[in-house]
Scaffold this active site. Structure first.
Site, PDB file in Angstrom:
ATOM      1  N   CYS A  41      -3.339   7.804   4.655  1.00 48.42           N
ATOM      2  CA  CYS A  41      -3.156   7.558   3.226  1.00 48.42           C
ATOM      3  C   CYS A  41      -4.456   7.666   2.433  1.00 48.42           C
ATOM      4  O   CYS A  41      -4.425   7.834   1.218  1.00 48.42           O
ATOM      5  CB  CYS A  41      -2.513   6.192   2.994  1.00 48.42           C
ATOM      6  SG  CYS A  41      -3.475   4.791   3.597  1.00 48.42           S
TER       7      CYS A  41
ATOM      8  N   ASP B 286       0.881  -1.175   0.000  1.00 47.24           N
ATOM      9  CA  ASP B 286       0.000   0.000   0.000  1.00 47.24           C
ATOM     10  C   ASP B 286       0.909   1.213   0.000  1.00 47.24           C
ATOM     11  O   ASP B 286       1.618   1.470   0.980  1.00 47.24           O
ATOM     12  CB  ASP B 286      -0.921  -0.002   1.216  1.00 47.24           C
ATOM     13  CG  ASP B 286      -2.064  -0.984   1.057  1.00 47.24           C
ATOM     14  OD1 ASP B 286      -2.632  -1.043  -0.054  1.00 47.24           O
ATOM     15  OD2 ASP B 286      -2.387  -1.692   2.018  1.00 47.24           O
TER      16      ASP B 286
END
Length: 471
Positions: free
Chosen positions: A277, A243
């Protein structure tokens, strides 16, 4: 707190963990040298044997017990998150409960996702065959986690790995290692064999050694694109799950629930001081309501209290370091130099960087194109939905996106055309449920997290086929 089961021969130094808000020392941990790789691998190899020998009910019971212990110690874990990561106490409490949920989902996965029957006789020529496949552990997994969710993002690596019968070499961020160590201690207290998880804390050279080791069968990494690119180049032939960040857009249509959209976007932009994020970074607002939305959004943003994360009424705590806050301020300075307009914020004080709102940001600016990982948000008007979707898709990084609208067709068109791993309808981009597949499009990720999906990445199918020969 200490690194688990690392001998004194591996020590090259100590890492001091400090409170991002006031600079006080929270704890010290042993720094592990890259030269310790062989001893780490030997320990992990023994751990892999122990993990594989655990029956599924045993893995599940350990994860369930650990979840219960963490829930019972919620305030203790939350306080540690506040002290080492700077999250507000309310945000830290929510992270602890998400960790509890992640471990319980992992316990469920250990029990239920063991494989399935294969219908061999569905195919001509295989009528005499029957069989199944099982899900088997990979062996040793290297997990590298960031500072912004120092407990739950570690649980997202460890829970599925343990459920699948693997050993883990865990490298948490050296800025926030204490929550990770405490989680591993609770897992061991809950019955996990001591060598199944090995914690090693250090810098880039340690990370490179852990990633490139031939005995490691998978890398699970959450962090920045540059580090992810370096991992991919040095990992060799093994599974990669990454990720790598995002630059989340949220589209606000003129027919939305206005108040809900403003409230959700404020929260989505500034949760965890923007160190998120999937945090909302670009808000695209239909022109007919742009001025009204801007006025209300800026008004509500100015009401947010920035300060001591232990105070219950604090909305935005410190960034992880003065360096991070300075980097955020520099990004805004460059946007302002390029012609952007400042609506509020941009007054850094040490590690504190207040919620900052910009408009008229040129598309060449990094705050438009890259993940800033800070409490900075852009407001941008648009005329037609197709224009908003084009704007949403312009960066190379993509994890989540959102759209606020009461028009189902518009919502579904956005969901279909936006390049992102998750489209939140009438929610900001930062919504995440720990059971759902989580990851991005383009350079936003490789693979998916979310317990079931990570578990399947961390296991491998083995087919057993029986041919019933006629006598």
């Amino acid at each position: 707190m200490r690194n688990l089961a690392l001998s004194d021969t591996t020590v090259v130094d100590q890492i001091v963990v400090t409170n991002p808000f006031d600079g006080t020392v929270v704890g010290t941990v042993i720094e592990t040298s890259a030269a310790a790789l062989n001893s780490l691998l030997e320990r992990a190899t023994r751990g892999a044997q122990d993990a594989r020998s655990l029956p599924r009910h045993g893995r599940s019971a350990i994860l369930e017990k650990a979840a219960g212990l963490i829930e019972a110690r919620l305030e203790e874990f939350a306080l540690l998150i506040v002290r080492e990561a700077g999250k507000t106490i309310t945000q830290a409490q929510k992270e602890v409960m998400r960790c509890v949920n992640t471990l319980r989902l992992s316990a469920d996965e250990a029990r239920r996702n063991a494989g399935e029957v294969i219908p061999f006789d569905s195919y001509t020529g295989s009528e005499s065959r029957q069989g199944w496949y099982t899900r088997e552990p990979l062996g040793i997994i290297t997990a590298i986690t960031p500072y912004n969710d120092p407990l739950n993002l570690v649980a997202h690596k460890l829970g599925p790995a343990i459920a699948g019968g693997n050993a883990v070499l865990l490298k948490p961020s050296e800025l926030t290692p204490l929550s990770a160590i405490k989680l591993v201690e609770v897992l061991v207290e809950s019955g996990l064999p001591d060598e199944v998880v090995t914690v090693a804390i250090g810098g880039p050279q340690l990370g490179k050694a852990l990633v490139s080791a031939r005995n490691v069968r998978m890398i699970s990494f959450t962090g920045g694109f540059a580090t992810g690119d370096a991992i991919a180049r040095s990992a060799g032939i093994k599974k990669l799950a990454m990720d790598l960040g995002g630059n989340a857009p949220v589209i606000v249509m003129e027919n939305c629930n206005f108040d809900a959209a403003v409230e959700s976007c404020v929260s989505g932009a500034f949760w965890a001081a923007g160190q998120n994020c999937i945090g909302t970074q670009r808000i695209l607002i239909q022109r007919s309501i742009y001025e009204r939305f801007k006025a209300k959004f800026v008004e509500d943003t100015k009401k947010l209290k920035t300060g001591n994360p232990l105070d219950a009424d604090t909305d935005v705590g410190p960034m992880i370091s003065a360096k991070a806050a300075g980097k955020a301020a520099a990004v805004v300075d460059r946007a302002l130099d390029a012609g952007a307009a400042l609506l509020c914020g941009h007054k850094p004080a040490g590690n504190l960087y207040p919620p900052t709102v910009l408009e008229n940001v040129p598309a060449i600016c990094e705050v438009w194109n890259e993940e800033v990982f800070a409490p900075i948000v852009i407001l941008q008007p648009f005329d037609e939905l197709t224009d908003a979707i084009d704007l949403a898709n312009s960066p190379e990084y993509s994890l989540h996106a959102g759209i606020f609208t009461n028009d189902l067709e518009a919502a579904l068109e956005a969901a279909s055309r936006i390049d992102a791993g998750g489209i939140m309808i009438n929610d900001s981009s930062d919504y995440r449920f720990d059971a759902m597949p989580f990851g991005g499009f383009k350079y936003g990720s490789m693979g998916r997290e979310g317990v079931r999906f990570a578990y399947e990445d961390m296991t491998q199918p083995k087919v057993v086929c029986i041919n019933r020969l006629k006598r």
